[in-house]
Scaffold this motif. Structure first.
Motif, mmCIF file in Angstrom:
data_model
loop_
_atom_site.group_PDB
_atom_site.id
_atom_site.type_symbol
_atom_site.label_atom_id
_atom_site.label_comp_id
_atom_site.label_asym_id
_atom_site.label_seq_id
_atom_site.Cartn_x
_atom_site.Cartn_y
_atom_site.Cartn_z
ATOM 1 N N GLY A 32 -6.507 1.840 -4.365
ATOM 2 C CA GLY A 32 -6.825 1.369 -3.011
ATOM 3 C C GLY A 32 -7.365 -0.053 -3.053
ATOM 4 O O GLY A 32 -7.067 -0.886 -2.194
ATOM 5 N N ALA A 33 -8.155 -0.348 -4.097
ATOM 6 C CA ALA A 33 -8.722 -1.692 -4.236
ATOM 7 C C ALA A 33 -7.603 -2.726 -4.376
ATOM 8 O O ALA A 33 -7.707 -3.848 -3.865
ATOM 9 C CB ALA A 33 -9.653 -1.749 -5.447
ATOM 10 N N CYS A 99 -0.398 -2.370 3.251
ATOM 11 C CA CYS A 99 -0.024 -1.575 2.064
ATOM 12 C C CYS A 99 1.319 -0.884 2.258
ATOM 13 O O CYS A 99 1.832 -0.274 1.326
ATOM 14 C CB CYS A 99 -1.103 -0.542 1.733
ATOM 15 S SG CYS A 99 -1.157 0.846 2.870
ATOM 16 N N ARG A 126 -3.379 7.391 -2.862
ATOM 17 C CA ARG A 126 -2.739 8.244 -1.846
ATOM 18 C C ARG A 126 -1.438 8.847 -2.363
ATOM 19 O O ARG A 126 -0.995 9.868 -1.894
ATOM 20 C CB ARG A 126 -2.404 7.420 -0.585
ATOM 21 C CG ARG A 126 -3.555 6.709 0.060
ATOM 22 C CD ARG A 126 -4.543 7.704 0.634
ATOM 23 N NE ARG A 126 -5.558 7.058 1.474
ATOM 24 C CZ ARG A 126 -6.557 6.306 1.028
ATOM 25 N NH1 ARG A 126 -6.688 6.084 -0.256
ATOM 26 N NH2 ARG A 126 -7.449 5.793 1.858
ATOM 27 N N ARG A 183 3.685 6.457 7.068
ATOM 28 C CA ARG A 183 4.548 5.351 6.633
ATOM 29 C C ARG A 183 5.725 5.934 5.850
ATOM 30 O O ARG A 183 5.626 7.033 5.274
ATOM 31 C CB ARG A 183 3.776 4.321 5.809
ATOM 32 C CG ARG A 183 3.277 4.830 4.518
ATOM 33 C CD ARG A 183 2.868 3.738 3.549
ATOM 34 N NE ARG A 183 2.357 4.390 2.381
ATOM 35 C CZ ARG A 183 1.069 4.519 2.081
ATOM 36 N NH1 ARG A 183 0.151 3.990 2.845
ATOM 37 N NH2 ARG A 183 0.700 5.173 1.007
HETATM 38 O O1 DC Z 1 -8.847 4.332 -0.976
HETATM 39 P P1 DC Z 1 -9.036 3.116 -0.070
HETATM 40 O O2 DC Z 1 -9.657 3.466 1.245
HETATM 41 O O3 DC Z 1 -9.729 1.991 -0.735
HETATM 42 O O4 DC Z 1 -7.536 2.633 0.238
HETATM 43 C C1 DC Z 1 -7.295 1.544 1.086
HETATM 44 C C2 DC Z 1 -5.933 1.696 1.736
HETATM 45 O O5 DC Z 1 -4.920 1.518 0.778
HETATM 46 C C3 DC Z 1 -5.688 3.030 2.419
HETATM 47 O O6 DC Z 1 -5.766 2.884 3.833
HETATM 48 C C4 DC Z 1 -4.325 3.435 2.011
HETATM 49 C C5 DC Z 1 -3.881 2.449 0.978
HETATM 50 N N1 DC Z 1 -3.536 3.063 -0.283
HETATM 51 C C6 DC Z 1 -2.234 3.417 -0.472
HETATM 52 O O7 DC Z 1 -1.416 3.274 0.431
HETATM 53 N N2 DC Z 1 -1.835 3.919 -1.666
HETATM 54 C C7 DC Z 1 -2.707 4.095 -2.654
HETATM 55 N N3 DC Z 1 -2.296 4.580 -3.823
HETATM 56 C C8 DC Z 1 -4.078 3.755 -2.458
HETATM 57 C C9 DC Z 1 -4.464 3.261 -1.247
#
Ligand code: DC
Length: 224
Positions: A32-33, A99, A126, A183
């Motif tokens: 996510g970062a 993203c 995710r 998405r």
């Molecule tokens: O876990 P986080 O809240 O820091 O993630 C930020 C955003 O990044 C979240 O809204 C979805 C996206 N994300 C993603 O699409 N795929 C991932 N593997 C991790 C995060």
């Protein structure tokens, strides 16, 4: 061993994943970062999320790196420490948008696989169990009620000096979940072979123990 931890925002992934990595003494990867860094870079350069050409160039030119041992990890964007800024309101409100494009996801997924090749790690996000590391030995899909997730987010935001009402926080979380799950490319989803962990009412320590016990059991099973 690869431990994949997926789930919606505020389900307890980050604190749990960091502590599990520490307990097992393996690498921690916060995907996510990485999406947050790209969002910050795009917002600073006024690049819109529909401009694939500019986004592709931006991703290629943005070096994302991590330092430190969890929980004291720092996130860097081209040598600048952006750990706090990427958790702020501006980035959080827009990250679901930036993203989603394939040019962003494909490049970051490739980088995540590169980081994970040949080492044991706990990776949270995710789409880790479904797309990034479908071969992960342990897949956990963490969930929690939206009320509990809002309480946790409130604490995270307070540490950054941001005040938000419970109502705002719940609305933001639900909106982000909706965007992340709808998405087209690798949406937020539970892998068929993931174990669901509902952390509502669980303490952090209980969540950590739950995962560490399963990881240790896998190691024992592999030896036998
Ligand atoms: O876990 P986080 O809240 O820091 O993630 C930020 C955003 O990044 C979240 O809204 C979805 C996206 N994300 C993603 O699409 N795929 C991932 N593997 C991790 C995060």
């Amino acid at each position: 061993m690869i431990i994949a931890i997926d789930g919606p925002a505020g389900s307890g992934k980050s604190s749990t994943a960091k502590a599990v990595a520490r307990r097992l003494n393996i690498t921690y990867l916060d995907t996510g970062a990485m999406y947050r860094v790209i969002t910050l870079a795009a917002l600073r350069k006024n690049i819109v999320s529909t401009d694939d050409t500019a986004l592709a160039e931006l991703v290629a030119a943005t070096k994302i790196s991590f330092t430190g041992v969890p929980p004291a990890t720092r996130v860097w964007m081209n040598g600048e420490d952006v750990s706090d800024e990427i958790r702020g309101e501006k980035v959080t409100a827009r990250v679901s948008e930036y993203c989603a494009p394939a040019v962003v996801r494909n490049a970051l997924v490739e980088e995540q696989r590169r980081i994970g090749s040949g080492c044991s790690l706990v990776c949270e996000g995710r789409d880790i169990g479904t797309t990034v590391f479908p071969q992960a030995e342990l897949k956990v899909f963490m969930v929690a009620s939206v009320v509990e997730r809002a309480v946790r987010r409130k604490k995270d935001f307070e540490k950054l000096g941001i005040t938000k009402t419970d109502h705002e926080l719940m609305a933001d979380l639900e909106e982000r979940d909706r965007k992340d799950a709808s998405r087209s490319l690798s949406p937020l989803a539970k892998a068929d072979d993931a174990i669901e962990l509902d952390t509502t009412g669980m303490t952090l320590e209980q969540q950590i123990d739950w995962i560490v016990e399963r990881a240790e059991q896998l190691v024992v099973n592999e030896r036998n």
